[in-house]
Scaffold this motif. Sequence first.
Motif, PDB file in Angstrom:
ATOM      1  N   GLY A 264     -20.052  26.623   7.430  1.00  0.00           N
ATOM      2  CA  GLY A 264     -19.815  26.717   8.976  1.00  0.00           C
ATOM      3  C   GLY A 264     -20.729  25.631   9.801  1.00  0.00           C
ATOM      4  N   PRO A 265     -20.377  25.817  11.553  1.00  0.00           N
ATOM      5  CA  PRO A 265     -21.244  25.247  11.788  1.00  0.00           C
ATOM      6  C   PRO A 265     -22.831  25.595  12.459  1.00  0.00           C
ATOM      7  CG  PRO A 265     -20.007  26.398  14.029  1.00  0.00           C
ATOM      8  CD  PRO A 265     -18.834  26.119  12.337  1.00  0.00           C
ATOM      9  N   THR A 266     -23.789  24.370  12.765  1.00  0.00           N
ATOM     10  CA  THR A 266     -25.209  24.981  12.252  1.00  0.00           C
ATOM     11  C   THR A 266     -25.677  26.082  13.643  1.00  0.00           C
ATOM     12  OG1 THR A 266     -25.774  23.059  12.978  1.00  0.00           O
ATOM     13  CG2 THR A 266     -26.338  23.505  10.965  1.00  0.00           C
ATOM     14  N   SER A 267     -24.569  25.619  14.658  1.00  0.00           N
ATOM     15  CA  SER A 267     -24.910  26.625  15.697  1.00  0.00           C
ATOM     16  C   SER A 267     -24.087  27.769  15.578  1.00  0.00           C
ATOM     17  CB  SER A 267     -24.629  25.737  17.540  1.00  0.00           C
ATOM     18  OG  SER A 267     -24.032  26.572  18.373  1.00  0.00           O
ATOM     19  N   ALA A 268     -24.947  28.687  16.697  1.00  0.00           N
ATOM     20  CA  ALA A 268     -25.068  30.116  16.534  1.00  0.00           C
ATOM     21  C   ALA A 268     -23.828  30.250  16.724  1.00  0.00           C
ATOM     22  CB  ALA A 268     -25.683  31.398  16.321  1.00  0.00           C
ATOM     23  N   PRO A 269     -23.291  29.914  18.669  1.00  0.00           N
ATOM     24  CA  PRO A 269     -22.267  30.366  19.385  1.00  0.00           C
ATOM     25  C   PRO A 269     -21.647  29.435  19.099  1.00  0.00           C
ATOM     26  CG  PRO A 269     -24.997  29.652  20.747  1.00  0.00           C
ATOM     27  CD  PRO A 269     -24.765  29.183  19.133  1.00  0.00           C
ATOM     28  N   VAL A 270     -21.315  27.587  18.280  1.00  0.00           N
ATOM     29  CA  VAL A 270     -20.124  27.508  18.023  1.00  0.00           C
ATOM     30  C   VAL A 270     -19.875  28.425  16.927  1.00  0.00           C
ATOM     31  CG1 VAL A 270     -19.110  24.998  16.971  1.00  0.00           C
ATOM     32  CG2 VAL A 270     -20.994  24.733  19.034  1.00  0.00           C
ATOM     33  N   MET A 271     -20.580  28.600  16.209  1.00  0.00           N
ATOM     34  CA  MET A 271     -20.177  29.450  14.514  1.00  0.00           C
ATOM     35  C   MET A 271     -19.149  30.550  15.539  1.00  0.00           C
ATOM     36  SD  MET A 271     -20.152  29.715  11.404  1.00  0.00           S
ATOM     37  CE  MET A 271     -21.731  29.580  10.635  1.00  0.00           C
TER      38      MET A 271
ATOM     39  N   ALA B 151     -14.883  19.379  10.993  1.00  0.00           N
ATOM     40  CA  ALA B 151     -15.980  19.501  10.028  1.00  0.00           C
ATOM     41  C   ALA B 151     -15.212  20.329   9.206  1.00  0.00           C
ATOM     42  CB  ALA B 151     -17.329  19.384  10.272  1.00  0.00           C
ATOM     43  N   MET B 152     -15.118  21.788   9.340  1.00  0.00           N
ATOM     44  CA  MET B 152     -14.861  22.552   8.594  1.00  0.00           C
ATOM     45  C   MET B 152     -13.787  22.169   7.859  1.00  0.00           C
ATOM     46  SD  MET B 152     -13.184  26.591   9.545  1.00  0.00           S
ATOM     47  CE  MET B 152     -11.534  26.007  10.020  1.00  0.00           C
ATOM     48  N   LEU B 153     -12.852  21.933   8.506  1.00  0.00           N
ATOM     49  CA  LEU B 153     -11.495  21.866   6.774  1.00  0.00           C
ATOM     50  C   LEU B 153     -12.229  19.926   5.994  1.00  0.00           C
ATOM     51  CD1 LEU B 153      -8.763  21.833   8.987  1.00  0.00           C
ATOM     52  CD2 LEU B 153      -9.408  23.588   7.601  1.00  0.00           C
ATOM     53  N   LYS B 154     -13.068  19.934   6.349  1.00  0.00           N
ATOM     54  CA  LYS B 154     -13.549  18.332   5.517  1.00  0.00           C
ATOM     55  C   LYS B 154     -14.625  19.351   4.546  1.00  0.00           C
ATOM     56  CE  LYS B 154     -12.983  14.391   8.947  1.00  0.00           C
ATOM     57  NZ  LYS B 154     -13.938  14.056   9.917  1.00  0.00           N
TER      58      LYS B 154
ATOM     59  N   PRO C  44     -24.187  32.932   7.849  1.00  0.00           N
ATOM     60  CA  PRO C  44     -25.007  31.716   8.115  1.00  0.00           C
ATOM     61  C   PRO C  44     -24.224  30.826   6.888  1.00  0.00           C
ATOM     62  CG  PRO C  44     -26.539  33.273   8.539  1.00  0.00           C
ATOM     63  CD  PRO C  44     -25.043  34.327   7.207  1.00  0.00           C
ATOM     64  N   GLY C  45     -24.269  29.492   7.323  1.00  0.00           N
ATOM     65  CA  GLY C  45     -23.375  28.828   6.787  1.00  0.00           C
ATOM     66  C   GLY C  45     -21.893  28.593   6.447  1.00  0.00           C
ATOM     67  N   ILE C  46     -21.938  29.928   6.765  1.00  0.00           N
ATOM     68  CA  ILE C  46     -20.286  29.426   5.879  1.00  0.00           C
ATOM     69  C   ILE C  46     -19.345  30.328   7.313  1.00  0.00           C
ATOM     70  CG2 ILE C  46     -20.746  29.491   3.499  1.00  0.00           C
ATOM     71  CD1 ILE C  46     -20.244  32.464   3.536  1.00  0.00           C
ATOM     72  N   ILE C  47     -18.043  30.011   7.058  1.00  0.00           N
ATOM     73  CA  ILE C  47     -16.835  30.933   8.217  1.00  0.00           C
ATOM     74  C   ILE C  47     -16.410  30.943   7.407  1.00  0.00           C
ATOM     75  CG2 ILE C  47     -16.248  28.114   9.017  1.00  0.00           C
ATOM     76  CD1 ILE C  47     -16.063  30.088  11.600  1.00  0.00           C
TER      77      ILE C  47
END
Length: 232
Positions: free
Chosen positions: A89-96, A204-207, A111-114
């Motif tokens: 997952g993205p490092t930004s909490a709002p974006v996540m 980035a998630m899919l990659k 934290p770190g995964i989605i």
Amino acid sequence: MGRSYYTAGAGRPAIMSFREKAYSLNGAVLAATGIADHEAFVRMVEDEFPAPAPGTEAAAPVASEYLGGEARVSAPSTGYAHVALAFQGPTSAPVMNVLKHCLGASSFAAPGIIGVYGGSAPGDASATVDALSAAVGAAPSADAVASAKAAAKAEALAALDGGSQSLADAMTASVLDSCGFSAAALAESYDAVSADDVSKAYDAMLKSKVSLAAVGDISGVPYQASIASRFG
């Protein structure tokens, strides 16, 4: 150092190096009882152990790396299959959190995964994985991002207002570093998330490598390698 077959290839320099690192007074605490001559005990320790090695600077911390993977726990007696697919997952909490809401009601973030979660009867497990893969594989539209931003912001503000345990998820370091504990600042952090931010995070998630977790009667759950091929 363990049994001899563990160190069959170790030469004298390697053994001495191990001894110097493992058997020294640097950082050690020695305790003894029933010692009549304390000074003699101290001299014995000093003779038997090498002098403390000079202090060295701590090694630079190594950043964690997301590798993906698979965990399968077979419990056929449950008569049900639980499946989760996760990505980095993205490092930004709002974006996540916005991206999480874009993925639908079955999504989750930590934290770190989605990722996304689903459950079904054992015979429908493969179809459940197909549905989860489809949910992840559908790029969020501009309308979906706008709705997700509103939902994520409301969720974060509700957590802040209620002081609930989920506040830790809503306000991670990436938020606190920039806005602190303020409803206005928290809202602004979500308002600042753009559709482009979410699009980049989605790509980035899919990659990243997909992770699979399956619990229950998982005889019909595909393996991680076959699922990974769906995401390139």
